[in-house]
Design an enzyme around this catalytic site. Structure first.
Site, PDB file in Angstrom:
ATOM      1  N   ARG A  46       0.837  -1.222   0.000  1.00 28.24           N
ATOM      2  CA  ARG A  46       0.000   0.000   0.000  1.00 28.24           C
ATOM      3  C   ARG A  46       0.859   1.255   0.000  1.00 28.24           C
ATOM      4  O   ARG A  46       0.472   2.301  -0.496  1.00 28.24           O
ATOM      5  CB  ARG A  46      -0.986  -0.003   1.174  1.00 28.24           C
ATOM      6  CG  ARG A  46      -1.818   1.265   1.249  1.00 28.24           C
ATOM      7  CD  ARG A  46      -3.213   1.082   1.862  1.00 28.24           C
ATOM      8  NE  ARG A  46      -3.266   0.170   2.983  1.00 28.24           N
ATOM      9  CZ  ARG A  46      -2.790   0.427   4.213  1.00 28.24           C
ATOM     10  NH1 ARG A  46      -2.225   1.583   4.472  1.00 28.24           N
ATOM     11  NH2 ARG A  46      -2.887  -0.476   5.165  1.00 28.24           N
ATOM     12  N   TYR A  98     -14.594  16.603 -16.093  1.00 23.84           N
ATOM     13  CA  TYR A  98     -15.010  15.206 -16.172  1.00 23.84           C
ATOM     14  C   TYR A  98     -16.159  14.958 -15.182  1.00 23.84           C
ATOM     15  O   TYR A  98     -16.109  15.408 -14.035  1.00 23.84           O
ATOM     16  CB  TYR A  98     -13.788  14.342 -15.842  1.00 23.84           C
ATOM     17  CG  TYR A  98     -14.015  12.862 -15.900  1.00 23.84           C
ATOM     18  CD1 TYR A  98     -14.304  12.232 -17.108  1.00 23.84           C
ATOM     19  CD2 TYR A  98     -13.910  12.097 -14.757  1.00 23.84           C
ATOM     20  CE1 TYR A  98     -14.490  10.867 -17.152  1.00 23.84           C
ATOM     21  CE2 TYR A  98     -14.094  10.719 -14.804  1.00 23.84           C
ATOM     22  CZ  TYR A  98     -14.387  10.118 -16.005  1.00 23.84           C
ATOM     23  OH  TYR A  98     -14.568   8.775 -16.042  1.00 23.84           O
ATOM     24  N   ASP A 170      -5.930  18.409 -15.489  1.00 28.57           N
ATOM     25  CA  ASP A 170      -6.215  17.010 -15.792  1.00 28.57           C
ATOM     26  C   ASP A 170      -5.806  16.809 -17.247  1.00 28.57           C
ATOM     27  O   ASP A 170      -6.461  17.322 -18.164  1.00 28.57           O
ATOM     28  CB  ASP A 170      -7.704  16.718 -15.565  1.00 28.57           C
ATOM     29  CG  ASP A 170      -8.050  15.250 -15.808  1.00 28.57           C
ATOM     30  OD1 ASP A 170      -7.374  14.602 -16.629  1.00 28.57           O
ATOM     31  OD2 ASP A 170      -9.027  14.771 -15.202  1.00 28.57           O
ATOM     32  N   LYS A 195      -6.562   5.646 -19.726  1.00 23.90           N
ATOM     33  CA  LYS A 195      -6.891   6.074 -21.086  1.00 23.90           C
ATOM     34  C   LYS A 195      -5.659   5.968 -21.988  1.00 23.90           C
ATOM     35  O   LYS A 195      -5.143   4.882 -22.167  1.00 23.90           O
ATOM     36  CB  LYS A 195      -7.488   7.483 -21.044  1.00 23.90           C
ATOM     37  CG  LYS A 195      -8.543   7.693 -19.929  1.00 23.90           C
ATOM     38  CD  LYS A 195      -9.818   6.914 -20.138  1.00 23.90           C
ATOM     39  CE  LYS A 195     -10.735   6.933 -18.923  1.00 23.90           C
ATOM     40  NZ  LYS A 195     -11.118   8.237 -18.432  1.00 23.90           N
TER      41      LYS A 195
HETATM   42  C1  LIG Z   1     -11.517   8.720 -17.143  1.00 24.25           C
HETATM   43  C2  LIG Z   1     -11.153  10.055 -16.624  1.00 24.25           C
HETATM   44  C3  LIG Z   1     -10.923  10.263 -15.249  1.00 24.25           C
HETATM   45  C4  LIG Z   1     -11.103   9.168 -14.238  1.00 24.25           C
HETATM   46  O1  LIG Z   1     -10.245   8.113 -14.444  1.00 24.25           O
HETATM   47  P1  LIG Z   1     -10.580   6.567 -14.038  1.00 24.25           P
HETATM   48  O2  LIG Z   1      -9.308   5.902 -14.359  1.00 24.25           O
HETATM   49  O3  LIG Z   1     -11.744   6.145 -14.857  1.00 24.25           O
HETATM   50  O4  LIG Z   1     -10.894   6.591 -12.581  1.00 24.25           O
HETATM   51  C5  LIG Z   1     -10.563  11.530 -14.845  1.00 24.25           C
HETATM   52  N1  LIG Z   1     -10.451  12.554 -15.716  1.00 24.25           N
HETATM   53  C6  LIG Z   1     -10.679  12.394 -17.034  1.00 24.25           C
HETATM   54  C7  LIG Z   1     -10.564  13.552 -17.944  1.00 24.25           C
HETATM   55  C8  LIG Z   1     -11.048  11.150 -17.531  1.00 24.25           C
HETATM   56  O5  LIG Z   1     -11.292  11.005 -18.842  1.00 24.25           O
END
Ligand SMILES: *Cc1c(COP(=O)(O)O)cnc(C)c1O
Length: 380
Positions: A46, A98, A170, A195
């Protein structure tokens, strides 16, 4: 070291003990200590694992950051940052963030006294709100989802610093190959590695990159104290995916530009958004701060709800799915999927109309992707 070289080599040196070119993954929860309190650098997964350090080293290099902390998902990374705030703190966010980030502020952290306000930061006239509200943190995404607005990261960072606050970007939609927020002045670059960074739609992950020792210490603490750590195996997968980020992003961007051009030329589209399309209202800004337009294309079809649903359901190469950034193409119809629970009038007020379709363009052959859409349109 240039990007593609670093993506393959930084943090990914062959295993010292065996010479294995691909470093092993240590699937262990705990580590034997030499003496009480004396470890070989790891005590409990962790709070650390070699796979976290390897992935973090690569990501820090690619994001031009001193530090990177990896998490179990993008939302875990978001949670780590918000967990540093205190009751009474206020965050100022770009109005298009998001959906799950919006939700975690609204449904989780509001109860603890952390508030958030929203403003359109694609309009420089609104930078004055940063000075006026003096928030604890400013939170933006660029390009935004799903309308692909571009926010001037360098200008917003300057406005934040003049007001004595900090900027979080982000960077999920761009990836560090196309955009490096810290180099543009941001204090934190956060990504969902689920992503583009992993790119193969087979696991979840998140990362927070920064040049600030103070932010880094807070992230390391949040990883272990809040339990936001990833799994070692997922980090191993993400490290594998990350090695091809550059070549993938080039192909995503080339395919997306081609698809956007095709969609724009159709009689049944009212508008098409893609950051590097000459018709994008902020194309100059996009070209200034991004190396390419990434792989998301949003089209507004001039078709009734039922026909749009039929169109997205009959595509064969584009899987009808939420998420984005994988090598395979996906299509999402926000009005019937991600935003279906929001009343029609309310979602239309934020631009989510029945005709809106978001394509996450993969790295297949662009001609096949165009043909898939054309065939579905012919059969409507
Ligand atoms: C998918 C996404 C998140 C969250 O990510 P997860 O891995 O699904 O928890 C945050 N910000 C953006 C812009 C995203 O596309």
């Amino acid at each position: 070291m240039k990007f593609d070289t670093a993506a393959i080599h930084v943090g990914q040196e062959p295993d010292r003990e065996t010479g294995a070119v691909i470093p092993p993954v240590y699937l262990t929860s705990t580590f034997a200590q030499l003496e009480p309190g004396k470890t070989r650098g790891y005590d409990y997964t962790r709070s650390g694992n070699p796979a976290f350090d390897r992935l973090g080293a690569t990501l820090a290099h690619l994001e031009q950051a001193k530090f990177a902390t990896v998490f179990g998902s993008g939302m875990a990374a978001v949670t780590a940052v918000i967990s540093t705030l205190s009751s009474g703190d206020q965050v100022l966010a770009e109005e298009n963030i998001y959906g799950c980030t919006y939700r975690i502020y609204d449904k989780v952290f509001k109860k603890f006294g952390v508030t958030i306000s929203y403003v359109d930061l694609s309009d420089p006239a609104n930078y004055a709100e940063i000075e006026k509200q003096k928030p604890s943190l400013v939170w933006i995404e660029s390009p935004t989802n799903p309308m692909l607005k571009i926010i001037d990261i360098a200008a917003v960072a300057a406005a934040c610093h003049a007001a004595g606050t900090e900027l979080l970007v982000d960077n999920t939609f761009a990836s560090p190959y196309l955009q490096t927020p810290l180099a543009l002045g941001a204090d934190i670059s956060l990504s969902s590695t689920t992503k583009y960074i992993n790119g193969h739609s087979d696991c979840l992950g998140g990362v927070v990159c920064t040049n600030s020792k103070d932010w880094h210490d807070k992230m390391v603490f949040a990883q272990k104290a809040v339990g936001l750590n990833p799994s070692p195996f997922d980090c191993w997968l993400i490290s594998r995916g990350l090695k091809t980020l550059g070549i993938r992003m080039e192909k995503h961007a080339a395919n997306a530009l081609k698809l956007a051009g095709f969609l724009e030329g159709l009689a049944c589209t009212a508008a098409v958004r893609y950051p590097f399309l000459p018709s994008h209202p902020q194309v100059e800004l996009a070209r200034k701060q991004m190396r390419g337009g990434s792989g998301i294309v949003t089209a507004l079809f001039d078709l009734p709800f039922e026909k749009v649903v039929k169109l997205v359901s009959s595509l064969t190469l584009f899987a009808l799915a939420e998420s984005l950034g994988g090598i395979e193409s996906l299509v999402c119809h926000p009005a019937s999927m991600t935003h279906a629970s929001i009343p029609k009038a309310e979602r239309e007020a934020v631009g989510i109309t029945d005709g809106l379709v978001r394509f996450s363009v993969g790295i297949e052959d662009a001609d096949d992707l165009v043909a898939d859409i054309q065939t579905s349109l012919n059969n409507l």
